[in-house]
Every structure is written in C-alpha cells, then in structure tokens.
Write a protein that holds these residues in place. Structure first.
Motif, mmCIF file in Angstrom:
data_model
loop_
_atom_site.group_PDB
_atom_site.id
_atom_site.type_symbol
_atom_site.label_atom_id
_atom_site.label_comp_id
_atom_site.label_asym_id
_atom_site.label_seq_id
_atom_site.Cartn_x
_atom_site.Cartn_y
_atom_site.Cartn_z
ATOM 1 N N THR A 266 54.241 4.265 57.313
ATOM 2 C CA THR A 266 53.779 3.002 56.589
ATOM 3 C C THR A 266 52.966 3.523 55.300
ATOM 4 O O THR A 266 53.322 2.732 54.437
ATOM 5 N N ALA A 267 51.932 4.173 55.635
ATOM 6 C CA ALA A 267 51.116 4.450 54.467
ATOM 7 C C ALA A 267 51.761 5.122 53.546
ATOM 8 O O ALA A 267 51.612 5.180 52.234
ATOM 9 N N HIS A 268 52.632 6.364 54.001
ATOM 10 C CA HIS A 268 53.378 7.161 53.232
ATOM 11 C C HIS A 268 54.309 6.539 52.079
ATOM 12 O O HIS A 268 54.270 6.625 50.858
ATOM 13 N N ARG A 269 54.922 5.468 52.749
ATOM 14 C CA ARG A 269 55.712 4.684 51.817
ATOM 15 C C ARG A 269 54.906 3.853 50.772
ATOM 16 O O ARG A 269 55.551 3.524 49.676
ATOM 17 N N ALA A 270 53.856 3.415 51.435
ATOM 18 C CA ALA A 270 53.073 2.407 50.490
ATOM 19 C C ALA A 270 52.576 3.189 49.283
ATOM 20 O O ALA A 270 52.290 2.569 48.132
ATOM 21 N N TYR A 271 52.356 4.624 49.390
ATOM 22 C CA TYR A 271 51.647 5.202 48.274
ATOM 23 C C TYR A 271 52.833 6.052 47.495
ATOM 24 O O TYR A 271 52.473 6.585 46.614
ATOM 25 N N GLY A 272 54.160 5.858 48.063
ATOM 26 C CA GLY A 272 55.207 6.369 47.037
ATOM 27 C C GLY A 272 56.097 7.695 47.712
ATOM 28 O O GLY A 272 56.781 8.236 46.905
ATOM 29 N N LEU A 273 55.626 7.963 48.968
ATOM 30 C CA LEU A 273 56.756 8.998 49.813
ATOM 31 C C LEU A 273 56.986 10.230 49.230
ATOM 32 O O LEU A 273 57.722 11.186 49.916
ATOM 33 N N LEU A 274 56.067 10.762 48.106
ATOM 34 C CA LEU A 274 56.335 12.217 48.112
ATOM 35 C C LEU A 274 55.231 13.190 48.842
ATOM 36 O O LEU A 274 54.524 12.472 49.638
ATOM 37 N N PRO A 275 55.948 14.388 49.026
ATOM 38 C CA PRO A 275 55.267 15.249 49.986
ATOM 39 C C PRO A 275 53.999 15.932 49.805
ATOM 40 O O PRO A 275 53.122 15.987 50.607
ATOM 41 N N ASN A 276 53.712 15.887 48.421
ATOM 42 C CA ASN A 276 52.390 16.563 47.979
ATOM 43 C C ASN A 276 51.568 15.940 47.093
ATOM 44 O O ASN A 276 50.908 16.280 46.430
ATOM 45 N N MET A 277 51.646 14.406 47.015
ATOM 46 C CA MET A 277 51.053 13.571 46.193
ATOM 47 C C MET A 277 49.526 13.579 46.307
ATOM 48 O O MET A 277 48.972 13.773 47.556
ATOM 49 N N VAL A 278 48.693 13.215 45.468
ATOM 50 C CA VAL A 278 47.458 12.877 45.689
ATOM 51 C C VAL A 278 46.952 11.833 44.551
ATOM 52 O O VAL A 278 47.372 11.513 43.797
ATOM 53 N N TYR A 279 45.789 11.234 45.416
ATOM 54 C CA TYR A 279 45.202 9.731 44.751
ATOM 55 C C TYR A 279 43.733 10.028 44.709
ATOM 56 O O TYR A 279 43.216 10.841 45.730
ATOM 57 N N LEU A 280 43.096 9.524 43.605
ATOM 58 C CA LEU A 280 41.685 9.399 43.701
ATOM 59 C C LEU A 280 41.184 7.882 43.457
ATOM 60 O O LEU A 280 41.792 7.168 42.628
ATOM 61 N N ILE A 281 40.546 7.490 44.389
ATOM 62 C CA ILE A 281 40.309 6.064 44.638
ATOM 63 C C ILE A 281 39.005 5.796 44.378
ATOM 64 O O ILE A 281 37.850 6.264 45.170
ATOM 65 N N GLU A 282 38.472 4.775 43.377
ATOM 66 C CA GLU A 282 37.227 4.553 42.982
ATOM 67 C C GLU A 282 36.497 3.887 44.138
ATOM 68 O O GLU A 282 37.076 2.930 44.716
ATOM 69 N N ARG A 283 35.368 4.122 44.421
ATOM 70 C CA ARG A 283 34.498 3.278 45.205
ATOM 71 C C ARG A 283 34.530 1.943 44.958
ATOM 72 O O ARG A 283 34.674 1.420 43.583
ATOM 73 N N GLY A 284 35.084 0.653 45.669
ATOM 74 C CA GLY A 284 35.601 -0.439 45.655
ATOM 75 C C GLY A 284 36.971 -0.687 45.797
ATOM 76 O O GLY A 284 37.529 -1.718 46.105
#
Lengths: 61, 173
Positions: B69-87
């Motif tokens: 479920t979370a993998h799908r919500a973020y785009g399903l790639l195997p080695n992706m990375v995100y930076l999420i700001e406070r908030g």
C-alpha cells in the motif's frame, strides 16, 4: 498470481502508477501505517510534526 | 535498495539536526531461491530482519503491508528515496538513491531552518529538475544478486538481455 509480489523480475505490474505522477514534490506526503521490526504500528504523521524525514525504499534483493 | 553505509553516514550527520531516517521494506525486487517473493507478512518480516543482520542496518526499518500500500502510494520503484519536510510536504524525490545528492538536499533544508530561525524577511521557494549519475560497483551488484540466488540473475538476464553486473562497456558490445 500476485501481481505486486511477483515471483521473478521482469513480471511487470499492470496499471502501476508512474513514479512522477504520484507523491509529487510540493505536495503532502501520503500518510502510511507501517510496522516496525518489533511489531509496533507507526504512521508518518507521528514523525513529521517534529522532524524532517528521509524515506528510502528497498528490500534485501 | 541503495548502499547502506553512505545512507548510515548521512543519518549520523543529520539526525542531531532534526532529521529522522527510515528504510521502508517493500517487495523483493529480484526474488531468488534464497529470498523468494513474499507469500505472507511473516515472510516479509523475516526478510527484513535478515537485511538488518546481513547489512548491519542501523537505520530503523519499517515494513509495508503485504499488498504494498505505501509502496504504491509513493510510486513503486525499488530504490526510490524521498525527503519530507517537517510538517509533511515532499521536498525531494529521486527514482534511485544517490547519497551525494541526498546530502545536498538535506543541507538545503537545514539552510531553510536557519533562514526561519533568524527571521529572513523573504524566502523564495524554488523548484528544480535534474538528471544525476550514480556509479555502481559491479562486484557489489554481483554480491547482492548472488545472495538472492541464481534465479534472480537468470530473470534479470531474460528481462534485460545482459547480466545485472555487466559493465556499460560490456553491454554496448
């Protein structure tokens, strides 16, 4: 067959979202409920109130 | 996933400055005899624990559910990375973890924190788009695929027409 948990690399997802069409830069990060290795449930919102968060996705393979 | 040591170093650098790092454990990218596709959540949990042990992972690992479920919500790639700001706003995403680039974007969030702290009168928010290049060690790739099993290598070869650890020069031949 389980389309998400494919048995071999190369068995592609049908209707898979495009990486750049979901969870876009500038948009709110999709909240999630995940499980720690100790079995606790955590949500993204538990952390983003206080911290900047780096999420790396991966597996052992 | 991306290599663990550089990410661990980034975590050590930024954790004291208000960052938290997580690895989200998703489906097996290259299932093999030793690490087959997940048929149950318990199996997925066992693989995640094995990853922690084999790569001595200090970064907390969070398990996605079996359906991804979370993998799908973020785009399903195997080695992706995100930076999420406070908030909760996404400030950076990449289709493959590049620790050098990630270092730079974490730095820029620190600059934002500093600007806010000293009450900078005008902060202009910009957006970038760029290509980046990540060098990979053939031997490191071979180690990961062999650990999964011969099936993982065979499936990659069938899908791509070359071995997963072939050099760019070998592929061009």
């Amino acid at each position: 067959m389980d389309a998400y948990n494919y048995e071999g690399y190369g068995q592609c997802d049908i209707g898979a979202p495009d990486f750049f069409s979901v969870a876009k830069v500038g948009a709110p990060a999709p909240d999630f409920s995940l499980t720690t290795l100790d079995g606790d449930r955590v949500s993204l919102a538990d952390f983003t109130e206080q911290k900047h968060i780096v999420l790396e996705f991966g597996s052992v393979t | 996933m991306g290599e663990v040591p550089p990410l661990t170093r980034l975590r050590e650098k930024y954790r004291p400055k208000g960052f938290e790092f997580f690895i989200v454990y998703v489906r097996e990218a290259h299932p093999g005899e030793n690490f087959p596709h997940h048929a149950s959540f318990e199996q997925k949990l066992a693989h995640a624990r094995k990853l922690r042990e084999l790569e001595r992972v200090e970064i907390p690992i969070l398990l996605d559910d079996l359906a991804g479920t979370a993998h799908r919500a973020y785009g399903l790639l195997p080695n992706m990375v995100y930076l999420i700001e406070r908030g909760g706003t996404i400030v950076y995403k990449s289709d493959w973890t590049d620790s050098q680039e990630l270092d730079g974007v974490c730095e820029s969030l620190l600059r934002l924190d500093e600007m806010k702290e000293r009450g900078a009168p005008i902060i202009r928010k910009g957006v970038s788009e760029r290509l980046h290049w990540i060098p990979m060690e053939p031997a490191e790739r071979e180690r990961i695929y062999r650990r999964s099993g011969a099936k993982a290598i065979k499936d990659y070869l069938n899908a791509k027409g070359h071995l997963p650890y072939a050099s760019d020069r070998e592929i061009k031949k």
